[in-house]
Design a protein around this motif. Structure first.
Motif, PDB file in Angstrom:
ATOM      1  N   GLN A 299      35.169  42.589  65.535  1.00 23.88           N
ATOM      2  CA  GLN A 299      34.562  41.816  64.445  1.00 23.88           C
ATOM      3  C   GLN A 299      35.339  42.088  63.169  1.00 23.88           C
ATOM      4  O   GLN A 299      35.662  43.239  62.873  1.00 23.88           O
ATOM      5  CB  GLN A 299      33.092  42.216  64.288  1.00 23.88           C
ATOM      6  CG  GLN A 299      32.292  41.848  65.539  1.00 23.88           C
ATOM      7  CD  GLN A 299      30.883  42.394  65.539  1.00 23.88           C
ATOM      8  OE1 GLN A 299      30.685  43.588  65.370  1.00 23.88           O
ATOM      9  NE2 GLN A 299      29.910  41.524  65.743  1.00 23.88           N
ATOM     10  N   ASN A 300      35.660  41.017  62.445  1.00 24.25           N
ATOM     11  CA  ASN A 300      36.460  41.189  61.234  1.00 24.25           C
ATOM     12  C   ASN A 300      36.115  40.079  60.251  1.00 24.25           C
ATOM     13  O   ASN A 300      36.142  38.898  60.613  1.00 24.25           O
ATOM     14  CB  ASN A 300      37.959  41.145  61.598  1.00 24.25           C
ATOM     15  CG  ASN A 300      38.853  41.548  60.433  1.00 24.25           C
ATOM     16  OD1 ASN A 300      38.715  41.045  59.327  1.00 24.25           O
ATOM     17  ND2 ASN A 300      39.778  42.459  60.678  1.00 24.25           N
ATOM     18  N   ASN A 301      35.765  40.464  59.031  1.00 29.08           N
ATOM     19  CA  ASN A 301      35.517  39.491  57.960  1.00 29.08           C
ATOM     20  C   ASN A 301      34.444  38.471  58.355  1.00 29.08           C
ATOM     21  O   ASN A 301      34.519  37.302  57.979  1.00 29.08           O
ATOM     22  CB  ASN A 301      36.832  38.777  57.599  1.00 29.08           C
ATOM     23  CG  ASN A 301      36.785  38.134  56.218  1.00 29.08           C
ATOM     24  OD1 ASN A 301      36.022  38.568  55.352  1.00 29.08           O
ATOM     25  ND2 ASN A 301      37.580  37.102  56.010  1.00 29.08           N
TER      26      ASN A 301
ATOM     27  N   ARG B  68      48.210  47.313  65.913  1.00 34.31           N
ATOM     28  CA  ARG B  68      46.975  46.748  66.479  1.00 34.31           C
ATOM     29  C   ARG B  68      46.104  46.143  65.373  1.00 34.31           C
ATOM     30  O   ARG B  68      45.557  45.051  65.527  1.00 34.31           O
ATOM     31  CB  ARG B  68      46.207  47.829  67.252  1.00 34.31           C
ATOM     32  CG  ARG B  68      46.808  48.109  68.630  1.00 34.31           C
ATOM     33  CD  ARG B  68      45.903  48.985  69.473  1.00 34.31           C
ATOM     34  NE  ARG B  68      46.035  50.386  69.124  1.00 34.31           N
ATOM     35  CZ  ARG B  68      46.871  51.237  69.733  1.00 34.31           C
ATOM     36  NH1 ARG B  68      47.635  50.822  70.718  1.00 34.31           N
ATOM     37  NH2 ARG B  68      46.934  52.500  69.369  1.00 34.31           N
ATOM     38  N   LYS B  69      45.990  46.855  64.274  1.00 27.49           N
ATOM     39  CA  LYS B  69      45.179  46.332  63.166  1.00 27.49           C
ATOM     40  C   LYS B  69      45.785  45.043  62.606  1.00 27.49           C
ATOM     41  O   LYS B  69      45.083  44.084  62.305  1.00 27.49           O
ATOM     42  CB  LYS B  69      45.051  47.404  62.070  1.00 27.49           C
ATOM     43  CG  LYS B  69      44.433  46.930  60.765  1.00 27.49           C
ATOM     44  CD  LYS B  69      43.067  46.264  60.934  1.00 27.49           C
ATOM     45  CE  LYS B  69      41.962  47.255  61.086  1.00 27.49           C
ATOM     46  NZ  LYS B  69      40.630  46.588  61.159  1.00 27.49           N
ATOM     47  N   ARG B  70      47.109  45.008  62.505  1.00 29.40           N
ATOM     48  CA  ARG B  70      47.757  43.809  61.940  1.00 29.40           C
ATOM     49  C   ARG B  70      47.556  42.601  62.849  1.00 29.40           C
ATOM     50  O   ARG B  70      47.357  41.484  62.371  1.00 29.40           O
ATOM     51  CB  ARG B  70      49.247  44.079  61.701  1.00 29.40           C
ATOM     52  CG  ARG B  70      49.491  45.108  60.597  1.00 29.40           C
ATOM     53  CD  ARG B  70      50.944  45.127  60.163  1.00 29.40           C
ATOM     54  NE  ARG B  70      51.864  45.452  61.230  1.00 29.40           N
ATOM     55  CZ  ARG B  70      52.530  46.598  61.334  1.00 29.40           C
ATOM     56  NH1 ARG B  70      52.355  47.544  60.434  1.00 29.40           N
ATOM     57  NH2 ARG B  70      53.370  46.804  62.322  1.00 29.40           N
ATOM     58  N   VAL B  71      47.602  42.826  64.155  1.00 32.39           N
ATOM     59  CA  VAL B  71      47.362  41.718  65.089  1.00 32.39           C
ATOM     60  C   VAL B  71      45.925  41.214  64.918  1.00 32.39           C
ATOM     61  O   VAL B  71      45.672  40.008  64.860  1.00 32.39           O
ATOM     62  CB  VAL B  71      47.623  42.160  66.549  1.00 32.39           C
ATOM     63  CG1 VAL B  71      47.130  41.105  67.533  1.00 32.39           C
ATOM     64  CG2 VAL B  71      49.111  42.411  66.766  1.00 32.39           C
ATOM     65  N   GLU B  72      44.985  42.149  64.806  1.00 34.11           N
ATOM     66  CA  GLU B  72      43.582  41.751  64.602  1.00 34.11           C
ATOM     67  C   GLU B  72      43.433  40.926  63.322  1.00 34.11           C
ATOM     68  O   GLU B  72      42.757  39.896  63.308  1.00 34.11           O
ATOM     69  CB  GLU B  72      42.684  42.990  64.527  1.00 34.11           C
ATOM     70  CG  GLU B  72      42.467  43.678  65.872  1.00 34.11           C
ATOM     71  CD  GLU B  72      41.444  44.806  65.786  1.00 34.11           C
ATOM     72  OE1 GLU B  72      41.097  45.216  64.662  1.00 34.11           O
ATOM     73  OE2 GLU B  72      40.997  45.278  66.852  1.00 34.11           O
ATOM     74  N   CYS B  73      44.057  41.388  62.255  1.00 39.52           N
ATOM     75  CA  CYS B  73      43.954  40.675  60.971  1.00 39.52           C
ATOM     76  C   CYS B  73      44.608  39.298  61.051  1.00 39.52           C
ATOM     77  O   CYS B  73      44.073  38.315  60.529  1.00 39.52           O
ATOM     78  CB  CYS B  73      44.605  41.494  59.857  1.00 39.52           C
ATOM     79  SG  CYS B  73      43.661  42.947  59.387  1.00 39.52           S
ATOM     80  N   ALA B  74      45.762  39.233  61.685  1.00 38.10           N
ATOM     81  CA  ALA B  74      46.485  37.956  61.781  1.00 38.10           C
ATOM     82  C   ALA B  74      45.656  36.926  62.538  1.00 38.10           C
ATOM     83  O   ALA B  74      45.583  35.754  62.146  1.00 38.10           O
ATOM     84  CB  ALA B  74      47.828  38.174  62.476  1.00 38.10           C
ATOM     85  N   ILE B  75      45.010  37.373  63.609  1.00 39.36           N
ATOM     86  CA  ILE B  75      44.171  36.456  64.392  1.00 39.36           C
ATOM     87  C   ILE B  75      42.943  36.043  63.582  1.00 39.36           C
ATOM     88  O   ILE B  75      42.539  34.877  63.587  1.00 39.36           O
ATOM     89  CB  ILE B  75      43.777  37.105  65.739  1.00 39.36           C
ATOM     90  CG1 ILE B  75      45.016  37.214  66.640  1.00 39.36           C
ATOM     91  CG2 ILE B  75      42.681  36.304  66.436  1.00 39.36           C
ATOM     92  CD1 ILE B  75      44.791  37.980  67.936  1.00 39.36           C
TER      93      ILE B  75
END
Lengths: 456, 24
Positions: free
Chosen positions: A6-8, A436-443
């Protein structure tokens, strides 16, 4: 393999082996988590019956079933054998990194090249050596037409005439051999002037302009040898350069360290200064260095990436968007699975050339004698190094096999692995966490912008 | 679908997460 997070405010499910990205509601988010644990549909209904109406649970399960049948949810990893065959193929050289100058007019504290000298001596590449390097590239590129040459250093502008002469030579040779050279240049900006900009705008497909962000951050890490900072000298020139390239085909590139863990402020500072193509990247340094990133820094860095992603979504919606290199992701037209699993090409398709013509697997290996693999006169004299890099992929690295980001990072940087573990068959752990965090954010950014498009 | 929205619809230059001219 499923990765859900879950993000944003978004519930995101990444089906790792198909690369499919699903944005789901709370109900499906919970359902998929249980299915991923191996629960049957009946068990899922029993476990969630107090939280969700039965009718909705039935609907959600039916949708999951439909996606599974379509091959975009709970897909299996069927790539390992294919990648082994692919890696056995004959490769051609596609790109060279020319170390046009092992010298620099700055003394950046974090420079892996140690003031440009790469653990060795100061040197400038001669036109003769550069010419042989281009000849080597043409001769070893097979049928491939598009070839890349990066002018790198040290500081390439300290050997500017040779850069220009080599571009001219390349343009002559490409006509004779049916090739197309894509030249790029990385510079710290100190020697940048109108003549350099004009030449680059004509000949360089991309330029990378080194600046770390806020003045105090930049000047602390990127001083002249006499100690004073370089920010005031380079910023106006970089702004002029970016504008002259119509805000495209360039990157302002910075490095963040333990001293600016609030690096999202540096990214936004560069955006507020008018730059639209931005990369600010984590320093990679031995843990003993005072500026190195430590395990204890991770929570703050990860939170900072989240903060930056949310701000980028906001700015994009306001029409003030910008590109952040590490959040670029192509979900629909990205590379095939072979490319994704076989890595960056270092040591096989991409080589670095020192000022005296030695060949190394990439710019980060220059100066490590174990990886000296030949020279521009004799070509590759140690094919076993090529084989070592060829056989390096996400299935040969234990840490990568079960990582959800493996299709986006391809097993990480071989040089980082070597520097931290003494082998290219491992992975740099802090780098993995950040990736891993950057991939999550990009998606998440893709999900948010798709959501916004639906609402408009 | 009521509960799920799928953003994309897996089974080149040196560099990955790159656009392929043949996969557009």
């Amino acid at each position: 393999m499923i990765h859900q997070y879950q993000n944003n405010g978004y519930n995101i499910v990444l089906d790792v082996n198909s690369g499919s990205v699903h944005v789901v509601d709370e109900l499906v988010y919970d359902v998929i988590a249980l299915l991923d644990e191996g629960k049957t549909e009946e068990e899922v209904c029993l476990l969630l019956r107090e939280r969700y109406p039965k009718e909705e649970l039935t609907e959600a399960l039916a949708e999951c079933r439909e996606l599974k049948e379509a091959g975009v949810l709970f897909t299996e990893d069927i790539y390992e054998n294919a990648i082994i065959d692919y890696k056995a193929r004959k490769t051609v050289v596609k790109a060279l990194c020319l170390h046009i100058a092992h010298d620099c007019n700055l003394a950046c504290r974090y420079c892996f090249a140690e003031e440009g000298e790469y653990h060795g001596r100061r040197a400038l590449m001669s036109f003769e050596v550069g010419k042989k390097a281009l000849d080597f590239l043409i001769a070893n590129s097979g049928e491939r037409r598009n070839l890349e040459v990066d002018f790198f250093g040290g500081e390439p502008l300290m050997n500017w005439q040779v850069v220009k002469d080599l571009v001219k030579y390349g343009r002559e040779q490409e006509k004779l051999h049916n090739k197309n050279f894509r030249f790029t240049l990385t510079t710290n900006g100190v020697l940048l002037n109108d003549e350099v900009m004009e030449f680059c705008n004509k000949e360089m497909a991309n330029v990378v302009l080194s600046i770390d962000g806020r003045k105090e951050v930049h000047d602390f890490m990127r001083p002249f040898r006499r100690g004073d900072g370089s920010y005031d000298m380079i910023l106006p020139k970089f702004k002029q350069f970016a504008k002259s390239r119509n805000q495209e085909k360039y990157y302002v590139r910075g490095t963040f360290t333990h001293h600016n863990l609030d690096f999202s402020k540096d990214v936004l500072h560069l955006a507020d200064e008018g730059f639209e193509q931005i990369s600010v990247e984590p320093v990679v340094a031995p843990e003993g260095e005072e500026y190195a990133l430590k395990e204890a820094d991770l929570p703050q860095i990860l939170a900072e990436y989240d903060k930056l992603a949310a701000e980028m979504v906001k700015r994009e919606k306001e029409g003030k968007g910008f590109t952040f290199f590490h959040y670029m992701i192509d979900l629909t037209g990205g590379p095939c699975v072979y490319k994704r699993l076989s890595g960056c090409g270092s040591g096989t398709e991409y080589l670095a050339v020192t000022p005296w013509g030695d060949l190394y697997p990439c710019h980060q290996f220059v100066g490590i004698e174990k990886y000296l693999m030949g020279n521009v006169d004799q070509g590759i004299t140690k094919p076993e190094i090529v084989d070592e890099f060829k056989c390096c992929n996400v299935y040969t690295k234990e840490k990568c096999r079960n990582c959800f980001a493996k299709f986006y990072c391809s097993g990480g940087c071989a040089a980082n692995s070597y520097n931290f573990h003494g082998t290219i068959q491992d992975a740099y752990d802090i780098g993995c966490e950040l990736q891993r965090k950057r991939v999550e954010c990009a998606i998440m950014i893709k999900a948010a912008l798709a959501d916004n498009a639906d609402k408009e | 679908m009521k509960h799920i929205k799928t953003l994309n619809t897996l089974q080149c230059q040196t560099s990955v997460g790159q656009t392929c001219e043949n996969n557009k």
